[in-house]
Design an enzyme around this catalytic site. Structure first.
Site, PDB file in Angstrom:
ATOM      1  N   GLY A   9       0.303  -1.109   0.068  1.00  0.00           N
ATOM      2  CA  GLY A   9       0.019  -0.146  -0.162  1.00  0.00           C
ATOM      3  C   GLY A   9       1.007   1.307  -0.013  1.00  0.00           C
ATOM      4  N   HIS A  48      12.516  10.348  -1.490  1.00  0.00           N
ATOM      5  CA  HIS A  48      13.432   9.103  -2.162  1.00  0.00           C
ATOM      6  C   HIS A  48      14.409   9.711  -2.532  1.00  0.00           C
ATOM      7  CE1 HIS A  48       9.864   5.969  -3.312  1.00  0.00           C
ATOM      8  NE2 HIS A  48       8.792   7.280  -2.245  1.00  0.00           N
ATOM      9  N   ASN A  50      16.442  11.738  -2.049  1.00  0.00           N
ATOM     10  CA  ASN A  50      17.318  12.208  -0.975  1.00  0.00           C
ATOM     11  C   ASN A  50      17.897  10.867   0.312  1.00  0.00           C
ATOM     12  OD1 ASN A  50      17.056  15.626  -0.528  1.00  0.00           O
ATOM     13  ND2 ASN A  50      15.647  15.245   0.631  1.00  0.00           N
ATOM     14  N   GLU A  60      15.115   9.078 -15.857  1.00  0.00           N
ATOM     15  CA  GLU A  60      13.691   9.599 -15.444  1.00  0.00           C
ATOM     16  C   GLU A  60      13.879   9.219 -16.724  1.00  0.00           C
ATOM     17  OE1 GLU A  60      14.916  13.568 -14.892  1.00  0.00           O
ATOM     18  OE2 GLU A  60      14.347  13.154 -12.623  1.00  0.00           O
TER      19      GLU A  60
END
EC number: 2.7.1.156
Length: 188
Positions: A9, A48, A50, A60
């Protein structure tokens, strides 16, 4: 090489667990699928970013996942690929479409075709991969048409990847539970 699927979740700890699974001391290619839509999404992406080691590579990705990953693996000698996550990939595709296209056969086929290509590529890749996704079946039916289209499409994508994964983990409150394979579960 067989891949691992990590599901759970929202805020279950699945991404942090997948990062540990990928290995902080290894050469990891982190494939980010999230798009910055607003300040809250920026904060999630920053969290995320850091948390990852600076030595990890970053790709990306857009709607096409397979080709950019294949290109990166040909060039850089990565030891592991960590894709985080399939759910933001599906949501980005849907958010870039007009509402009338969310539930069309064309959209469904487009997403499932790319998912099949990626799963097949990962099965043949010499680099192990950890895929992260949200489990859509833990909550109620979404209250909006976009939410329902997302749940239905991501549910299919998750099942496709889980069927071919070597290992599937469900992460709950930061704790992983390895799920049995279909063959080992008695389900036929």
């Amino acid at each position: 090489m067989p891949y691992t699927l990590v599901t759970g979740g929202v805020r279950s700890g699945k991404s942090a667990w997948a990062e540990r699974r990928a290995g902080f001391s290894r050469r990891v290619l982190y494939v980010a699928t999230g798009q910055i839509w607003d300040a809250e999404m920026q904060a999630r992406i920053d969290l995320h970013r850091n948390r990852r080691p600076a030595s990890w590579g970053l790709l990306e990705a857009g709607e096409d996942l397979t080709n950019p990953i294949a290109d990166a693996l040909r060039v850089d000698g990565w030891e592991v690929v960590l894709l985080d996550c399939l759910s933001t990939w599906v949501s980005t595709i849907l958010l870039n479409l007009p509402e009338e296209a969310w539930r069309t056969d064309e959209t469904r086929q487009r997403v499932l075709t790319e998912a099949h290509h990626l799963a097949d590529f990962l099965q043949k890749s010499p680099v192990p991969t950890v895929l992260v996704t949200n489990e859509t079946g833990l909550g109620g039916v979404a209250m909006t048409p976009l939410g329902r289209a997302f749940q239905d499409l991501l549910g299919e994508v998750n099942q496709l990847f889980a069927a071919q994964a070597e290992e599937v983990y469900l992460v709950v409150s930061g704790r992983p539970l390895r799920l049995p394979s279909i063959e080992g579960s008695g389900v036929e």
